[in-house]
Write an enzyme that holds these catalytic residues in place. Structure first.
Site, PDB file in Angstrom:
ATOM      1  N   ARG A 156       0.872  -1.170   0.000  1.00 47.05           N
ATOM      2  CA  ARG A 156       0.000   0.000   0.000  1.00 47.05           C
ATOM      3  C   ARG A 156       0.911   1.222   0.000  1.00 47.05           C
ATOM      4  O   ARG A 156       2.037   1.179   0.508  1.00 47.05           O
ATOM      5  CB  ARG A 156      -0.889   0.024   1.242  1.00 47.05           C
ATOM      6  CG  ARG A 156      -1.791  -1.209   1.404  1.00 47.05           C
ATOM      7  CD  ARG A 156      -2.550  -1.146   2.716  1.00 47.05           C
ATOM      8  NE  ARG A 156      -3.437  -2.292   2.891  1.00 47.05           N
ATOM      9  CZ  ARG A 156      -3.108  -3.420   3.505  1.00 47.05           C
ATOM     10  NH1 ARG A 156      -1.880  -3.551   4.024  1.00 47.05           N
ATOM     11  NH2 ARG A 156      -3.977  -4.414   3.630  1.00 47.05           N
ATOM     12  N   LYS A 179      -1.757  -2.786   8.032  1.00 45.70           N
ATOM     13  CA  LYS A 179      -2.956  -2.494   8.807  1.00 45.70           C
ATOM     14  C   LYS A 179      -2.983  -3.315  10.091  1.00 45.70           C
ATOM     15  O   LYS A 179      -2.568  -4.471  10.106  1.00 45.70           O
ATOM     16  CB  LYS A 179      -4.207  -2.786   7.979  1.00 45.70           C
ATOM     17  CG  LYS A 179      -4.449  -1.781   6.856  1.00 45.70           C
ATOM     18  CD  LYS A 179      -5.771  -2.057   6.168  1.00 45.70           C
ATOM     19  CE  LYS A 179      -6.069  -1.002   5.116  1.00 45.70           C
ATOM     20  NZ  LYS A 179      -7.375  -1.238   4.436  1.00 45.70           N
ATOM     21  N   HIS A 247      -2.728   2.704  -5.934  1.00 42.55           N
ATOM     22  CA  HIS A 247      -3.308   1.479  -5.388  1.00 42.55           C
ATOM     23  C   HIS A 247      -3.577   0.448  -6.489  1.00 42.55           C
ATOM     24  O   HIS A 247      -3.585  -0.753  -6.228  1.00 42.55           O
ATOM     25  CB  HIS A 247      -4.606   1.786  -4.639  1.00 42.55           C
ATOM     26  CG  HIS A 247      -4.951   0.753  -3.605  1.00 42.55           C
ATOM     27  ND1 HIS A 247      -4.167   0.538  -2.472  1.00 42.55           N
ATOM     28  CD2 HIS A 247      -5.965  -0.135  -3.523  1.00 42.55           C
ATOM     29  CE1 HIS A 247      -4.700  -0.421  -1.750  1.00 42.55           C
ATOM     30  NE2 HIS A 247      -5.785  -0.865  -2.365  1.00 42.55           N
ATOM     31  N   ARG A 250      -0.879  -2.078  -6.762  1.00 40.62           N
ATOM     32  CA  ARG A 250      -0.998  -3.189  -5.805  1.00 40.62           C
ATOM     33  C   ARG A 250      -1.957  -4.251  -6.333  1.00 40.62           C
ATOM     34  O   ARG A 250      -1.686  -5.445  -6.241  1.00 40.62           O
ATOM     35  CB  ARG A 250      -1.465  -2.634  -4.465  1.00 40.62           C
ATOM     36  CG  ARG A 250      -1.801  -3.668  -3.396  1.00 40.62           C
ATOM     37  CD  ARG A 250      -2.097  -2.933  -2.088  1.00 40.62           C
ATOM     38  NE  ARG A 250      -2.917  -3.694  -1.163  1.00 40.62           N
ATOM     39  CZ  ARG A 250      -2.441  -4.525  -0.249  1.00 40.62           C
ATOM     40  NH1 ARG A 250      -1.141  -4.729  -0.165  1.00 40.62           N
ATOM     41  NH2 ARG A 250      -3.248  -5.164   0.584  1.00 40.62           N
ATOM     42  N   HIS A 273      -3.572  -9.348   3.763  1.00 45.81           N
ATOM     43  CA  HIS A 273      -5.005  -9.410   4.014  1.00 45.81           C
ATOM     44  C   HIS A 273      -5.272 -10.239   5.264  1.00 45.81           C
ATOM     45  O   HIS A 273      -4.690 -11.304   5.444  1.00 45.81           O
ATOM     46  CB  HIS A 273      -5.733 -10.052   2.828  1.00 45.81           C
ATOM     47  CG  HIS A 273      -5.889  -9.139   1.664  1.00 45.81           C
ATOM     48  ND1 HIS A 273      -6.153  -9.592   0.382  1.00 45.81           N
ATOM     49  CD2 HIS A 273      -5.815  -7.784   1.565  1.00 45.81           C
ATOM     50  CE1 HIS A 273      -6.243  -8.567  -0.439  1.00 45.81           C
ATOM     51  NE2 HIS A 273      -6.044  -7.463   0.252  1.00 45.81           N
ATOM     52  N   TYR A 282      -9.589 -11.429  -6.422  1.00 48.59           N
ATOM     53  CA  TYR A 282      -8.684 -11.449  -7.566  1.00 48.59           C
ATOM     54  C   TYR A 282      -8.954 -12.617  -8.505  1.00 48.59           C
ATOM     55  O   TYR A 282      -8.576 -12.579  -9.673  1.00 48.59           O
ATOM     56  CB  TYR A 282      -7.230 -11.448  -7.087  1.00 48.59           C
ATOM     57  CG  TYR A 282      -6.877 -10.152  -6.417  1.00 48.59           C
ATOM     58  CD1 TYR A 282      -6.728  -8.983  -7.163  1.00 48.59           C
ATOM     59  CD2 TYR A 282      -6.749 -10.053  -5.035  1.00 48.59           C
ATOM     60  CE1 TYR A 282      -6.440  -7.770  -6.560  1.00 48.59           C
ATOM     61  CE2 TYR A 282      -6.468  -8.853  -4.424  1.00 48.59           C
ATOM     62  CZ  TYR A 282      -6.315  -7.717  -5.189  1.00 48.59           C
ATOM     63  OH  TYR A 282      -6.055  -6.518  -4.580  1.00 48.59           O
TER      64      TYR A 282
END
Length: 301
Positions: A156, A179, A247, A250, A273, A282
């Site tokens: 990110r 995150k 983004h 990514r 994730h 995806y």
């Protein structure tokens, strides 16, 4: 108890226990402050624990309707309702207060869109062209290095710009904190390492563990808005769509790995994730790409 105090306690728990980002906390605060202000207005008194417990589904629907009248999309309305539900869970678990009406409110239907990746050729061109919009060679090298890092390692933009000189010297892998302050290991491909090395050779500011690796023109941390603005110019110059953002690089990283046979679990780990469901989108992108190829190439497509 005053609703404002409950709100502050909730936000503190999100920051300290769930370690949510500052951006998420600001969004949650804004939503709940709007919700409480709406209740104050419609009920004619400041919201407190008793008022929150007495709410009905109609109260929450009225708030969402008022927000929709202000132009809020289904996606944003669903996000605001999610924030209110999270607040309700905190009230129930920590204070034994039931936020009334939540069970009777359905989340707005949201059409789940697919990320829009760009081709490997366009990704490389975007990284190289973005740098050309600077006069200083070190700034050119910086932008190219950052964008190749996003595409080559799936970072990110915030993760890339949070890196410090402490990552040096570069190796084949690199720990990155994403995150939820979760750390994962990413792979640094030779072209990415070379681009970062070239930037460091030209950068007038010596790297250090205490300072951002990627510097702004005056030596401070690189502002993501500056990078996005320069990339926007490169996107126009290359004739790429508005979806060609930092983004999107990514997304392209993940999509191209999947197309080359990488398994979802590996991609999940590389992207950071929390759940596999976030990564499974995806597979839809790859299927969509195959259908496009089929329709354009098959004689009966």
């Amino acid at each position: 108890m005053d609703a404002g105090a409950l709100l502050e306690g909730w936000l503190a728990s999100l920051a300290n226990e769930r370690r949510l980002s500052a951006h998420t906390l600001r969004a949650y605060r804004a939503t709940l402050e709007r919700f409480l202000a709406h209740l104050n207005h419609t009920h004619g008194r400041p919201a407190d624990a008793a008022l929150l417990a007495s709410l009905e589904a109609a109260d929450i629907r009225a708030f969402l309707a008022a927000r929709r009248a202000e132009g809020l999309s289904n996606t944003s309305a669903a996000r605001e309702l999610s924030a209110i539900r999270t607040f309700g869970g905190y009230l129930r678990d920590r204070h034994g207060i039931r936020l009334g009406g939540l069970e009777g409110v359905a989340s707005p239907k949201v059409k789940k869109g697919l990320p829009r990746p760009i081709s490997p050729v366009d990704a490389k061109a975007l990284a190289e062209t973005t740098g050309e919009f600077h006069d200083e060679p070190w700034l050119q090298a910086r932008d190219t290095a950052v964008l190749l890092l996003l595409y080559g390692s799936g970072l990110r933009i915030g993760e890339a710009l949070a890196l410090t000189g402490g990552i040096l010297p570069l190796g084949e892998t690199l720990p990155v904190t994403g995150k939820g302050r979760k750390t994962r290991m990413i792979v640094l491909l030779p072209p990415v390492r070379d681009a970062i090395d070239q930037y460091l050779k030209l950068c007038p500011y010596a790297p250090s563990r205490e300072h951002a690796l990627f510097r702004g023109a005056r030596g401070g941390p690189l502002d993501p808005g500056v990078l996005r603005g320069t990339l926007r110019k490169a996107r126009v110059a290359l004739g790429l769509p508005d979806s060609a953002t930092p983004h999107a690089l990514r997304h392209s990283f993940a999509t191209h790995l999947l197309a080359r046979g990488a398994d979802l679990r590996t991609i999940q780990e590389l992207l950071g994730h929390a759940s596999l469901s976030s990564t499974q989108i995806y597979t839809s992108i790859d299927t969509a790409r195959l259908l496009d190829v089929y329709k354009s190439a098959h004689p009966r497509g």
